[in-house]
Enzyme design. Sequence first.
Site, PDB file in Angstrom:
ATOM      1  N   THR A 246     -30.965 102.771 -38.307  1.00 54.91           N
ATOM      2  CA  THR A 246     -31.037 101.322 -38.416  1.00 54.91           C
ATOM      3  C   THR A 246     -31.862 101.033 -39.643  1.00 54.91           C
ATOM      4  OG1 THR A 246     -32.999 101.420 -37.090  1.00 54.91           O
ATOM      5  CG2 THR A 246     -30.960 100.954 -35.972  1.00 54.91           C
TER       6      THR A 246
ATOM      7  N   HIS B 274     -23.173 108.166 -32.203  1.00 53.62           N
ATOM      8  CA  HIS B 274     -22.761 107.452 -33.416  1.00 53.62           C
ATOM      9  C   HIS B 274     -23.909 106.776 -34.148  1.00 53.62           C
ATOM     10  CE1 HIS B 274     -23.273 103.671 -31.374  1.00 53.62           C
ATOM     11  NE2 HIS B 274     -22.706 102.983 -32.336  1.00 53.62           N
TER      12      HIS B 274
END
EC number: 6.5.1.8
Lengths: 156, 506
Positions: free
Chosen positions: B405, B429
């Site tokens: 992120t 993922h």
Amino acid sequence: MEVEFSKDNFLLPDIKYEYLDHTADVQLHGWGHSLKEAFEQCGVAMFGYMTELEYVSVEQCYEIEAHGDDLEGLLFHFLDELLFLFSVEPFLVCKKLEITKFDLETFTIVCRCYGEPFELGKHPQGTEVKAITYSAMQIVQKPEDANYEVFVIIDI
Amino acid sequence: MVVRPYNDELKYLEKISDHCWRIKKGFQPNMNVEGCFYVNSRLERLMLEELKNSCRPGAVGGFLPGVKQIANVAALPGIVGRSIGLPDIHSGYGFAIGNMAAFDMDDPLSVVSPGGVGFDINCGVRLLRTNLYERDVQPVKEQLAQSLFDHIPVGVGSKGIIPMNARDLEEALEMGMDWSLREGYVWAEDKEHCEEYGRMLNADPAKVSMRAKKRGLPQLGTLGAGNHYAEIQVVDEIYDKWSASKMGIEEKGQVVVMIHSGSRGFGHQVATDALVQMEKAMKRDKIETNDRQLACARINSVEGQDYLKAMAAAANFAWVNRSSMTFLTRQAFAKMFNTTPDDLDMHVIYDVSHNIAKVENHIVDGKERKLLVHRKGSTRAFPPHHPLIPVDYQLTGQPVLVGGTMGTCSYVLTGTEQGMQETFGSTCHGAGRALSRAKSRRNIDYKEVLEKLDQIGIAIRVASPKLVMEEAPESYKDVTDVVDTCHAAGISKKCIKMRPIAVIKG
């Protein structure tokens, strides 16, 4: 379809919507004295998530039509039509929605959508709405209290 | 949904190894197979907490914990093996995000579910390498970030700059990256390093609504918003030197570019249209599911086939989209360094799809079977020697790109034989959300996040300020925990770790 409208006596409705918590997405909560009003508020709430509505002025009016098989379906397709109005020509962001036909026998909505085309630089970029969902959709009707509420989770 | 006290719920869960839990039949009604999920001790706590919270008496709302969603998927007709939760799992629409499930193509009752693919069809990650090093990029980092931000259209309401009319779109939907190649946006080698060579052959634009095409046209070649990003990253650690060198990564400090995007409004509309169609098909074929959101249709029904063809068109759209941004990235770099993308060695290392359904052959109970594998928030991770991975990676296993992120690191993993056997060649993922968006906005301060990023030397360009809080690292599970779990469980193997130095977001 673009339609004529007059800016005389044009009033913006009060804000009767909020955004509720959901893990990955957001839940729109709109309410009003009639089901029609709650639907309108819920639609404006969606636009409010995509940009900040105070930067939007009312310059154009488009008319949309939505159909469903039941009440939930009608709400779903109503919002989907609004999302479509934003996603393609005229790329309209709406500040006010006015449902002119709200037929619960044939589940049809005709709605006038007031706003202007989204323009980078003028309108702050909010969050992109991917899709409307049926997830935890609730339509609360309390005619005795003149209170109507709708809850919709949008995928973002 | 069955609601039992938390302690009763736990009776259906069993820890079968350090990193894997089993979900027994009966946890949800009508389970055809068992479920399982992969976690380490920290992720395990998050997972069980989520379940515990949903067991509170009087809890209302549509919020189903990830474990329950795995079990509901296990109740779908035609599922084989197990319904599998990957370490980055979190609650989603029907299927949890980070859930994979395979359905037997030869069983006439087997289903395909758009919820098992997700709204953002063929959302995925692409990694480009360069021959630059951190020392080359650091002095011009801010300019480069700005240049990328100027080149790539990002955020709500942005429009693509690749010239495109309705006929081009039809061709792009059918041809995928072959279209990009023909139009000169990508290199021939790029295709080799893409799942399916960047083109699903069963795509049929005629099965896609006009609405989806209209939504897609202005958005082709745009990054999007939400968790999508383009990042300039630096190689921080190499765990497997040999495999890394096969990918053209030689040493620490090498600069790479990661692009995370999908099929934009086009894919979202394809999914929406399919869900509406399938509701009808479910009534007609009397398909019962535990959750209305698990809308599905028999694979062999008209609705099932139409969805698979439209989904393939959306997958092609996503590849063309990532390819268009690859082109723009190469242009931005070439301009900045006054050279050509060729001389910068800007090859595609790999391109993965983490929201997709594919027909694959797998061994089930000792027999080879043709399966429809749904991966939602899950990446294919095929082992060495698998026929569907490119020549360059035949000996290393398929590269798996795991994006972090904003501000956290990302990883390249490789597929393993054990993953092929346990998880149908699938792995995690990304990080997976831990906090809701609204909670992030309330609890995390905009300035603090930006200051923190600045302190660790990350240049950031973001179109929407509120996204800064929503996408802050604190809102997500720790990607390192996720990747370490996959590595320890053996379902994929760590190869390279990268850290970002510039982030471009919607």
